[in-house]
Design a protein around this motif. Structure first.
Motif, short mmCIF file in Angstrom:
data_model
loop_
_atom_site.label_atom_id
_atom_site.label_comp_id
_atom_site.label_asym_id
_atom_site.label_seq_id
_atom_site.Cartn_x
_atom_site.Cartn_y
_atom_site.Cartn_z
N VAL A 59 -7.08 -9.06 3.18
CA VAL A 59 -6.36 -8.09 2.56
C VAL A 59 -6.31 -6.63 3.65
O VAL A 59 -5.45 -5.73 3.13
N THR A 60 -7.04 -6.75 4.54
CA THR A 60 -6.92 -5.75 5.43
C THR A 60 -6.16 -5.88 6.82
O THR A 60 -6.01 -4.97 7.77
N TYR A 62 -3.32 -5.99 8.98
CA TYR A 62 -2.23 -5.35 9.09
C TYR A 62 -0.97 -6.35 9.36
O TYR A 62 0.05 -5.97 8.42
N LEU A 69 5.79 -5.85 1.86
CA LEU A 69 6.80 -4.97 2.07
C LEU A 69 8.31 -5.56 2.05
O LEU A 69 9.23 -4.96 1.71
N GLU A 249 6.72 -3.27 10.76
CA GLU A 249 7.29 -2.02 10.74
C GLU A 249 8.81 -2.46 10.26
O GLU A 249 9.31 -1.75 9.62
N SER A 252 8.65 -2.41 6.76
CA SER A 252 8.46 -0.85 6.02
C SER A 252 9.88 -0.12 6.37
O SER A 252 10.40 0.57 5.31
N VAL A 253 10.53 -0.29 7.47
CA VAL A 253 11.95 0.37 7.78
C VAL A 253 13.04 -0.19 6.72
O VAL A 253 13.67 0.49 6.29
N VAL A 256 12.45 1.57 3.65
CA VAL A 256 13.05 2.97 3.40
C VAL A 256 14.72 2.69 3.35
O VAL A 256 15.07 3.52 2.42
N LEU A 277 8.64 -2.07 -8.10
CA LEU A 277 7.18 -2.04 -7.55
C LEU A 277 6.43 -3.26 -8.31
O LEU A 277 5.55 -3.93 -7.90
N LEU A 281 4.46 -6.10 -6.78
CA LEU A 281 2.95 -6.38 -7.11
C LEU A 281 2.58 -7.79 -7.73
O LEU A 281 1.69 -8.42 -7.32
N GLY B 22 -1.70 0.38 -7.29
CA GLY B 22 -0.74 -0.87 -6.52
C GLY B 22 0.35 0.01 -5.80
O GLY B 22 0.47 -0.15 -4.62
N SER B 23 1.26 0.57 -6.63
CA SER B 23 2.30 1.31 -6.02
C SER B 23 2.00 2.09 -5.03
O SER B 23 2.56 2.26 -4.04
N LEU B 26 1.02 0.60 -1.92
CA LEU B 26 2.20 0.11 -1.26
C LEU B 26 3.19 1.11 -0.69
O LEU B 26 3.51 0.95 0.49
N LEU B 27 3.40 2.24 -1.34
CA LEU B 27 4.35 3.24 -0.89
C LEU B 27 3.46 4.06 0.45
O LEU B 27 4.44 4.40 1.36
N ALA B 29 1.46 2.81 2.51
CA ALA B 29 1.22 1.68 3.63
C ALA B 29 2.83 1.93 4.29
O ALA B 29 2.87 1.84 5.47
N MET B 30 3.86 1.82 3.37
CA MET B 30 5.28 1.73 3.69
C MET B 30 5.53 2.98 4.27
O MET B 30 6.19 3.06 5.64
N ASP B 33 3.89 3.39 7.91
CA ASP B 33 4.42 2.61 9.04
C ASP B 33 5.68 3.01 9.42
O ASP B 33 6.38 2.96 10.67
N ALA B 34 6.76 3.30 8.52
CA ALA B 34 8.03 3.79 8.70
C ALA B 34 8.01 5.07 9.82
O ALA B 34 8.79 5.25 10.52
N VAL B 37 7.08 4.24 13.10
CA VAL B 37 8.33 3.58 13.91
C VAL B 37 9.29 4.82 14.35
O VAL B 37 9.58 5.11 15.33
N ILE B 50 -1.79 2.62 11.58
CA ILE B 50 -2.35 1.21 11.27
C ILE B 50 -3.33 1.42 10.26
O ILE B 50 -3.89 0.48 9.54
N PHE B 53 -2.62 2.20 6.91
CA PHE B 53 -1.91 1.11 6.47
C PHE B 53 -2.88 0.24 5.81
O PHE B 53 -2.83 -0.23 4.70
N GLN B 54 -3.59 -0.19 6.55
CA GLN B 54 -4.80 -1.31 6.16
C GLN B 54 -5.58 -0.67 4.84
O GLN B 54 -5.88 -1.45 4.06
N ALA B 60 -3.44 -1.45 -2.63
CA ALA B 60 -2.18 -2.27 -3.15
C ALA B 60 -2.78 -3.56 -3.74
O ALA B 60 -2.32 -4.16 -4.85
#
Lengths: 435, 160
Positions: A59-60, A62, A69, A249, A252-253, A256, A277, A281, B22-23, B26-27, B29-30, B33-34, B37, B50, B53-54, B60
């Motif tokens: 779960v951790t 990365y 995602l 990444e 994630s991008v 977005v 969401l 989940l 959870g949301s 997740l958001l 983390a997202m 990370d974004a 970048v 990171i 994120f972890q 989440a």
């Protein structure tokens, strides 16, 4: 009497098959058999600590964040209304030709598969969109359903693919390389299906009559509807292959980007976001439980020494890599008659991957081969999940008729699989360019 | 297992809390990370992205696994169970609940063991020095609650 580790492994493998078939949840089956096996081979205390370490590490980790995602990105694209757009464009471009809507359904599955990353999601969505249209144009129901069942499997291979991500996690392989490796096989698979449709309609023209021709204005409008999501997928997968960002990444991008598309399309509501969401989940929780179980099981398999034993057997028989792979394909297809794709992958990867590596074959190639074999299991009887998904939405088409409709596509699948075995460069060329 | 079609509006308060947590995880983390970048390409660094994120992922994933467990949505191979009689199906579902209770119980127990071993070390992340103990606790709580949920479901199934 003390049992050899290999014997314990074999008993565990058979027990796992039995409890999976009995409908025990996949994650629990893998975790329980793995833990009991570790407790027998090591000590109960060591097994428990191992389970605790694996679970929290999973779960951790990365790199594993890529999974939820990419799912969220797919859900955001669905919320933006992407479901029928790819089919809509393809239907407007080729729907007026004989078999055109069949070809369009394959194109729609490929496009939608690139968003969803899942075979079942692709077939469920595309059959709801394309099947009524094909039936309205008097397509043979079994042929239309067969094309969609087969086309749906593209979702498992075309990147970003959920199955490849899971394989990458279990086999500890680069997800970026796996995605790059899947590009050409995904495209050629779609082309094989299109070829099957064209051959079938040439042989039996009544299967798929031509429809009305769309105007260029309509085609342009349909093209505009997919341009944003296509660009997003190209950017995410392309950027990943080109090394602009890591898989996590990229995902994630992509999320977005999905949020931006949702806003641009004026569908950014709290209901749309919370549904996306919730779905993410829900799927994430289910898959992570399985992944944790699979990693526990895979640790147990490596302790049993079964992979070394398998390598010894293959060496002793003196089988060539091609022969060994053909045997593996047959075994996977047989097991795929009883197990669903994910279970099959999680069960067999820890056992077969070391053998494949020992044969000097690329694990990346094996990942594509495994997913391709798994995909065939989605359409061949008795399991054929995709067929049941279509049948659930179109009860008036008998199951037998859908399975008969799938047969020509299955023939295409076997030819395609043979091609991947004979010419591994089809898979490995793009990852090689990545360096 | 079951395949209900819940929407966020029709869910219980517990489910809603889990979805919210959870949301949020997740958001976060997202977004982290974004942003990392973007920073890399534009010229600023998001230090420890990171690590954020972890820990966000722990929140989440703990929420999502507990939520899926409470909704009884764990994946199964349906070849036999889907074709079995009502009685056989109920029996196999009961075994499934027991298996899930034991699995989550084992994961919780193993995680507690590791957490207790690591407690004196005040385990934390390298760059941002985020203490991991609270996140281990979240994970252990989620697994324990999932185990309890399946144990209660199993006991209810026995009474029927």
């Amino acid at each position: 009497m003390t049992l050899l580790p290999e014997a314990i492994g074999l008993i565990a493998f058979v027990s796992l098959l039995v409890i999976l078939m009995a409908g025990i949840p996949i994650g629990a089956s893998l975790a329980l058999v793995g833990t009991v096996g570790l407790a027998l081979l090591l000590t109960p205390e060591a097994a428990l600590i191992k389970v605790g370490v694996i679970a929290f590490d999973t779960v951790t980790r990365y790199e594993l964040g890529v999974l939820p995602l990419f799912m969220l990105m797919a859900q955001l694209c669905f919320a933006a209304g992407a479901s029928g757009d790819f089919f809509g464009l393809a239907a407007k471009l080729v729907g007026h030709k004989r078999g055109g809507l069949g070809v369009a359904s394959i194109g729609g599955c490929a496009g939608f598969g690139a968003i969803s990353g899942s075979s079942l999601a692709t077939v469920a969505t595309m059959s709801a969109v394309a099947l009524p249209e094909m039936r309205r144009q008097n397509y043979h129901p079994g042929f239309a359903a067969g094309a969609l069942a087969a086309g749906g499997t593209l979702g498992s291979l075309i990147p970003p693919s959920g199955a490849l991500i899971v394989f990458g996690i279990i086999a500890e392989q680069s997800i970026g390389k796996l995605f790059a490796a899947a590009v050409i096989p995904g495209i050629t698979q779609a082309l094989f299906y299109i070829a099957v449709i064209l051959i079938m309609v040439r042989w039996k023209p009544d299967l798929a009559p031509p429809g009305p021709r769309a105007s260029w204005r309509e085609r342009g409008a349909a093209a505009l509807r997919i341009i944003d999501i296509s660009l997003l997928v190209l950017f995410v997968v392309g950027g990943l292959i080109l090394g602009w960002f890591t898989p996590t990444e990229a995902a994630s991008v992509g999320c977005v980007g999905g949020l931006v598309i949702l806003a641009v399309r004026r569908k950014f509501t709290s209901a749309a976001l919370s549904n996306a969401l919730l779905e993410t989940l829900r799927t994430t929780g289910m898959i992570y439980t399985i992944v944790i179980g699979a990693i526990i099981f895979s640790t147990f398999v490596s302790v049993t020494g079964i992979p070394d034993h398998m390598i010894g057997v293959v060496d002793a028989v003196g089988a060539s890599p091609t022969m060994a792979i053909i045997m593996m394909a047959i075994m996977l297809l047989l097991l795929g008659s009883f197990l669903d794709g994910l279970a099959l992958m999680l069960l067999m990867t820890p056992i077969l991957l070391p053998v494949v590596e020992n044969l000097g074959l690329s694990p990346i190639w094996f990942g594509i081969f495994l997913v391709r074999t798994m995909e065939i299991g989605f359409v061949h009887p008795p399991l054929g999940f995709n067929v049941y998904v279509i049948h659930a939405g179109a009860r008036d088409i008998p199951l037998g008729s859908i399975f008969r409709g799938v047969i020509p596509f299955l023939a295409g699948d076997f030819l395609h699989l043979a091609m991947l075995i004979a010419f591994p460069a089809i898979v490995l060329w793009l990852p090689t360019l990545q360096g | 297992m079951d395949s209900s079609t819940e929407t966020p509006e029709t869910l219980s308060r517990t489910h809603r809390f889990l979805i919210f947590a959870g949301s949020a995880g997740l958001l976060v983390a997202m977004a982290t990370d974004a942003l990392a970048v973007l920073g890399r390409h534009v010229g600023f660094a998001v230090i420890g992205s990171i690590e954020i994120f972890q820990v966000a992922a722990v929140v989440a994933l703990s929420s999502s696994i507990l939520m899926v467990s409470m909704m009884n949505r764990h994946a199964t191979v349906d070849l036999i169970i889907g074709r079995a009689s009502g009685r056989t199906r109920a029996f196999l579902a009961q075994i499934g609940r027991a298996a899930l209770a034991i699995t989550f119980g084992l994961i919780a127990f193993g995680s507690i063991w590791v957490a207790v071993d690591l407690w004196p070390t005040t385990e934390m992340t390298e760059l941002l020095s985020i203490r991991l103990a609270p996140f281990r606790l979240i994970w252990i709580t989620a697994c324990t609650l999932a185990a309890v949920h399946f144990s209660v479901s199993f006991a209810k199934g026995l009474r029927k």
